[in-house]
Design an enzyme around this catalytic site. Structure first.
Site, mmCIF file in Angstrom:
data_model
loop_
_atom_site.group_PDB
_atom_site.id
_atom_site.type_symbol
_atom_site.label_atom_id
_atom_site.label_comp_id
_atom_site.label_asym_id
_atom_site.label_seq_id
_atom_site.Cartn_x
_atom_site.Cartn_y
_atom_site.Cartn_z
ATOM 1 N N LYS A 1 38.715 8.761 50.920
ATOM 2 C CA LYS A 1 37.467 8.573 50.179
ATOM 3 C C LYS A 1 37.110 7.081 49.892
ATOM 4 O O LYS A 1 38.147 6.481 49.736
ATOM 5 C CB LYS A 1 37.465 9.453 49.083
ATOM 6 C CG LYS A 1 36.138 9.558 48.279
ATOM 7 C CD LYS A 1 36.324 10.435 46.970
ATOM 8 C CE LYS A 1 34.773 10.437 46.170
ATOM 9 N NZ LYS A 1 34.917 11.104 45.026
ATOM 10 N N SER B 1 31.722 14.953 44.676
ATOM 11 C CA SER B 1 31.225 13.777 45.646
ATOM 12 C C SER B 1 32.180 13.481 46.734
ATOM 13 O O SER B 1 31.823 12.510 47.608
ATOM 14 C CB SER B 1 31.155 12.660 44.680
ATOM 15 O OG SER B 1 32.712 12.415 44.246
ATOM 16 N N SER C 1 34.887 16.667 41.659
ATOM 17 C CA SER C 1 34.355 15.718 42.905
ATOM 18 C C SER C 1 35.478 16.325 44.082
ATOM 19 O O SER C 1 35.260 16.109 45.438
ATOM 20 C CB SER C 1 34.352 14.368 42.928
ATOM 21 O OG SER C 1 32.888 14.183 42.513
HETATM 22 N N1 GLN Z 1 29.261 15.972 39.905
HETATM 23 C C1 GLN Z 1 29.792 15.112 38.729
HETATM 24 C C2 GLN Z 1 29.446 13.825 38.402
HETATM 25 O O1 GLN Z 1 28.365 13.598 39.169
HETATM 26 C C3 GLN Z 1 31.372 15.092 39.181
HETATM 27 C C4 GLN Z 1 31.416 13.922 40.029
HETATM 28 C C5 GLN Z 1 32.980 13.395 40.052
HETATM 29 O O2 GLN Z 1 33.762 14.278 39.976
HETATM 30 N N2 GLN Z 1 33.149 12.302 40.681
HETATM 31 O O3 GLN Z 1 29.432 13.142 37.353
#
Ligand code: GLN
Length: 478
Positions: free
Chosen positions: A78, A153, A177
């Site tokens: 990532k 994400s 994410s």
């Molecule tokens: N969807 C959540 C956010 O936007 C989690 C994102 C993540 O785990 N980085 O904060």
């Protein structure tokens, strides 16, 4: 959808016994990536990776190489994780062109064990999102249906594994994410206990919540990758040192691929608040798995976690507050975007941040700054912290009387691209089942447990602190 790649364990075995050429495997993966329309990767590491593969093929018989746990395994990383000499953007324009001078601890560990970095995967900008649609580099598509999102994400990592564009991958999880895209793409994704894996070199979004974790097509590969990345690191003071030998020392040797009785005797809690409101297909797939666990000798009980309804509000206030502070360092002066003429500091700072950050990132910086500002701090940030403690206590209590908790990862299957992105609240709501786990800091894995309209459904298993092996054992039975 192509799932014809060997597992990581298969790659290591094949290379060691000479039945698999690392160079051929990697070339096949790059050909596929270059033809792909999924947009899984932001940056490829092709030349260096192929060079490494040739070296692995040549030296595979050497004793030192024979000991490497991930010898020749092609892995996707990532883009929130720093990689020495490879552009690392966090999917943001502000970091475009940034080539870190150092490796994250997890990357050092992967290299030590012989893994080969294919490239850096697409994601929501600075990990802020649930669909990989906020990336400066355009959205990633779901390999099961390219008109749908892959989740986020870590959407690029999940889609790459599901589409055979990587054997395994790393993601990071602040509020879901790793687990959300694992669920939407039909793979396994694990968020470790907070403090299990070093965050050294992870570009921070909300550091009290996030962990780097493994993503793979099998439970055993997930465990193996976890073993490698959970090595001890002095540079992250939040990494918990277990026992006297001051090491997390996680070992996955207990895994016995294919066994279905590993869940025998476990007590499972099914919190009803996590199932209320999910789509009927998702609810059914989760209950089917729980009943399967019962057939394998586990017992289950429906339980209630009353404070869960406050988890989303608490998470978003805390995550945005931490983000507003963490992202202050991106000013374009020391690294990343540097455009235009030299002005005074204030105008340069505002102009670069104005141009460099996307809409969602700006929204969160503004909301986070507001929540932390004098006069509102007690009303929002402090209150959210108190709610966090209540939720943590609730998980701890539930896990005193149960070995694991089972619930849906996401309330529905992957949605259409463009369907929710214009309404941020509807995206935030999709995280309802994942964020509470980060607030509590407990480990959690998402495993495919069925499908609806040809799209995968994910089952989420949550365990006690540092019980990664327990949830992985249970996951073998799904
Ligand atoms: N969807 C959540 C956010 O936007 C989690 C994102 C993540 O785990 N980085 O904060």
């Amino acid at each position: 959808m192509k799932k014809d790649l060997p597992t990581a364990i298969g790659v290591v075995e094949g290379i060691k016994n000479g039945s698999l050429s690392c160079e051929d495997l990697l070339s096949k993966i790059y050909e596929r990536i270059e033809r792909s329309k999924l947009n899984c990767y932001i940056t490829l590491n092709k030349d260096a990776a192929l060079e490494k593969a040739i070296e692995v093929d040549k030296r595979r018989n050497e004793e030192e190489y024979g000991r490497k746990k991930l010898l020749g395994v092609p892995i996707a990383i990532k883009d929130s994780i720093t990689t020495k000499g490879i552009q690392t953007t966090c999917a943001s324009y502000i970091l475009t062109g940034y080539v870190p001078p150092y490796d994250a601890m997890v990357i050092e560990a992967l290299k030590r064990e012989g893994a080969i970095i294919i490239g850096k995967t697409n994601m929501d900008e600075f990990c802020m999102g649930t669909s990989t649609e906020t990336s400066y580099y355009g959205p990633t598509r779901n390999p099961h249906d390219p008109s749908r999102v892959p989740g986020g994400s870590s959407g690029g990592s999940a889609a790459a594994v599901a589409a055979g564009e990587a054997v395994i991958a790393l993601g990071s999880d602040t509020g879901g994410s790793i687990r959300c895209p694992a669920s939407f793409c039909g793979i396994v994704g694990l968020k470790p206990t907070y403090g299990f894996v070093s965050r050294y070199g992870l570009i921070a979004y909300a550091n009290s919540l996030e962990q780097i974790g493994p993503m793979a097509s099998s439970v055993t590969d997930t465990a193996l990758l976890l073993e490698v990345i959970s090595a001890k690191d002095e540079r992250d003071s939040t990494q918990v040192k277990l026992n006297n030998n001051a090491s997390t020392n996680y070992r996955c040797s207990w895994l016995n691929d294919g066994r279905s009785d590993t869940i025998k005797g476990m007590k499972i809690g099914v919190p009803k608040e996590f199932i209320e409101g999910v789509s009927p297909e998702v609810g059914k797939a989760v209950w089917d798995s729980v009943h399967k666990f019962e057939e394998f000798g586990a017992t289950y009980e429906e339980i209630s976690m009353r404070n869960l309804k406050y988890a989303l509000a608490s998470y978003y206030i805390l995550a945005m507050s931490e983000a507003s502070s963490n992202l202050a360092r991106f000013d374009g002066l020391r690294y990343g975007l540097r455009s235009g003429k030299d002005e005074d500091w204030h105008s340069t700072f505002s102009r670069i941040r104005g141009e460099g950050f996307g809409e969602e990132v700006k929204r969160r910086i503004i909301l986070g700054t507001y929540a932390l500002s004098a006069g509102y701090y007690g009303k929002y940030y402090l209150k959210a912290l108190k709610v966090r403690t209540l939720i943590k206590n609730e998980f701890e209590d539930a896990l005193k009387t149960h070995d694991i908790l089972a619930m849906p990862t996401m309330p529905f299957v992957a949605f259409e691209l463009g369907e929710r992105i214009k309404d941020p609240l509807s995206l935030y709501l999709a995280d309802v089942n994942t964020v509470s786990v980060n607030l509590a800091g407990v480990p959690s894995v998402s495993i495919p447990c069925g499908s609806s309209e040809g799209l995968p459904i994910g089952l989420q298993l949550v365990g006690k602190y540092f019980d990664e092996d327990v949830i992985l054992k249970a996951a073998l039975s799904v």
